[in-house]
Design an enzyme around this catalytic site. Structure first.
Site, mmCIF file in Angstrom:
data_model
loop_
_atom_site.group_PDB
_atom_site.id
_atom_site.type_symbol
_atom_site.label_atom_id
_atom_site.label_comp_id
_atom_site.label_asym_id
_atom_site.label_seq_id
_atom_site.Cartn_x
_atom_site.Cartn_y
_atom_site.Cartn_z
ATOM 1 N N GLU A 163 80.349 -6.035 49.986
ATOM 2 C CA GLU A 163 79.888 -6.220 51.540
ATOM 3 C C GLU A 163 81.533 -6.646 52.220
ATOM 4 O O GLU A 163 81.901 -7.731 51.960
ATOM 5 C CB GLU A 163 78.933 -7.095 51.914
ATOM 6 C CG GLU A 163 77.600 -6.702 51.449
ATOM 7 C CD GLU A 163 76.537 -7.732 51.719
ATOM 8 O OE1 GLU A 163 75.405 -7.242 51.987
ATOM 9 O OE2 GLU A 163 76.668 -8.836 51.569
ATOM 10 N N ASN A 176 71.638 -10.308 51.289
ATOM 11 C CA ASN A 176 70.940 -11.679 51.280
ATOM 12 C C ASN A 176 70.047 -12.041 52.239
ATOM 13 O O ASN A 176 69.108 -12.633 52.412
ATOM 14 C CB ASN A 176 71.969 -12.849 50.956
ATOM 15 C CG ASN A 176 72.324 -12.716 49.510
ATOM 16 O OD1 ASN A 176 71.972 -12.328 48.703
ATOM 17 N ND2 ASN A 176 73.535 -13.514 49.395
#
Ligand SMILES: NC(=O)c1ccc[n+]([C@@H]2O[C@H](COP(=O)([O-])OP(=O)(O)OC[C@H]3O[C@@H](n4cnc5c(N)ncnc54)[C@H](O)[C@@H]3O)[C@@H](O)[C@H]2O)c1
Length: 297
Positions: free
Chosen positions: A160, A198
């Site tokens: 990411e 997450n």
């Protein structure tokens, strides 16, 4: 803007993997630690992983034994182990992978801001802290990004790439290109809690724990449901044991404190009580399941 010389601060679980994939991608890498023992351990892990990859390549007929040995030597030769932050001065990019503590990370970046050349891009591998706060501490907000790799770094295909409102476009593009050079697929995300993965995964684990705490279903059935109904490789309670209950709790505590009005961020009672009892998951032999090494007992 091409990233060729890379520094990785912290050579632990994540850092050693980042050192390795960057070197495999053709970068020269300074691997920095605070203690010789930790540095030796990290480099030994890289060497073991490179040896394993080399022999797999030979088994699959992709390389001859000589080519594999030469490849290993070449990749290892791009890595310079160091205990001296001064060795990061001329890096194009420095990736931080030290302990998940915001104050420690901020003080590291503030120090690096005075050591590295003005062009050096800084990146954090943080899982849960705002990238912008570290960018502020570094004194170079426009040259700061999040580069969130996944565990195990050598195998997981995602990175990411996180930008703040101040991140320079060329810096962002260079960071994405670095991720690709490391053999990863970069996804872009703004500086939001948990980024993409997450932000979705941790609340999902929380829902599963709360389901168990309410006695809606057994842990085995919750896990089987998500494995067999959704094709997940493991269920959410097994996953929580893998991630570590302490790590999961610490992420949630940070989020609940910072974003008290976000309903997706809440702390299940059993997570708190298990962490208090030292039942931290697979690594301590018990979490939501009992473990013997890698196997549930
Ligand atoms: N473990 C994961 O699954 C995972 C996944 C993605 C991101 N992360 C993030 O990556 C970071 C590192 O996590 P980890 O699991 O590799 O931790 P780790 O404890 O395995 O490794 C951290 C290493 O950093 C070293 N270190 C600490 N302070 C240092 C300093 N000032 N200078 C140089 N080295 C220093 C330690 O000696 C240790 O070897 C954390 O921010 C974590 O949130 C972890």
């Amino acid at each position: 803007m091409k990233i060729q010389n890379v520094g990785v601060v912290g050579c632990g679980l994540m850092g050693h993997g980042i050192v390795q994939v960057a070197a495999q991608g053709g970068c020269n890498v300074v691997a920095l630690e605070t203690q010789q023992e930790a540095l030796d351990k990290g480099i030994a892990r890289v060497e073991k992983s490179l040896a394993k990859l080399a022999s797999k390549n030979v088994e699959k007929g992709k390389m001859t034994a000589d080519q594999a040995a030469a490849w290993q030597t070449e990749v290892r030769g791009r890595i310079t182990p160091s205990l001296d932050k001064g060795d990061l001065a001329n890096c194009d990019l420095v990736v931080e992978a030290i302990v998940e503590n915001l104050d420690v990370k901020k003080s590291l970046f503030s120090e690096l801001g005075g050591i590295c050349k003005p062009e050096t891009i800084f990146a954090s591998n943080t899982s849960s802290f705002p990238v912008g706060e570290m960018a502020d501490a570094s004194g170079r907000k426009d040259r700061f990004i999040g580069l969130h790799f996944f565990n195990p770094v050598q195998l997981m295909r995602l990175v990411e790439v996180v930008r703040t409102d101040d991140t320079n476009e060329d810096v962002f593009a260079a960071a994405r290109a670095f991720g690709e050079a490391c053999g990863k697929t970069p996804v872009s995300c703004k500086d939001t809690p948990g980024f993409v993965v997450n932000r979705l995964l941790v609340p999902y684990m929380v829902q599963a724990i709360q389901m168990l705490d309410r006695d809606d279903a057994s842990k085995e059935d919750i896990d089987a449901a998500m494995q067999l109904g959704c094709g997940h490789p493991m269920g959410p309670l097994t996953l929580t044991d893998y991630v570590g209950l302490d790590t999961t709790l610490s992420i949630l505590e940070g989020w609940v404190e910072r974003y008290p009005n976000e309903p997706a961020f809440s702390i299940p009672a059993s997570l708190v009580s298990k962490v208090k009892e030292g039942k931290l998951g697979r690594k301590t032999g018990e979490g939501y399941y009992k473990w013997e090494g890698d196997k549930k007992s």
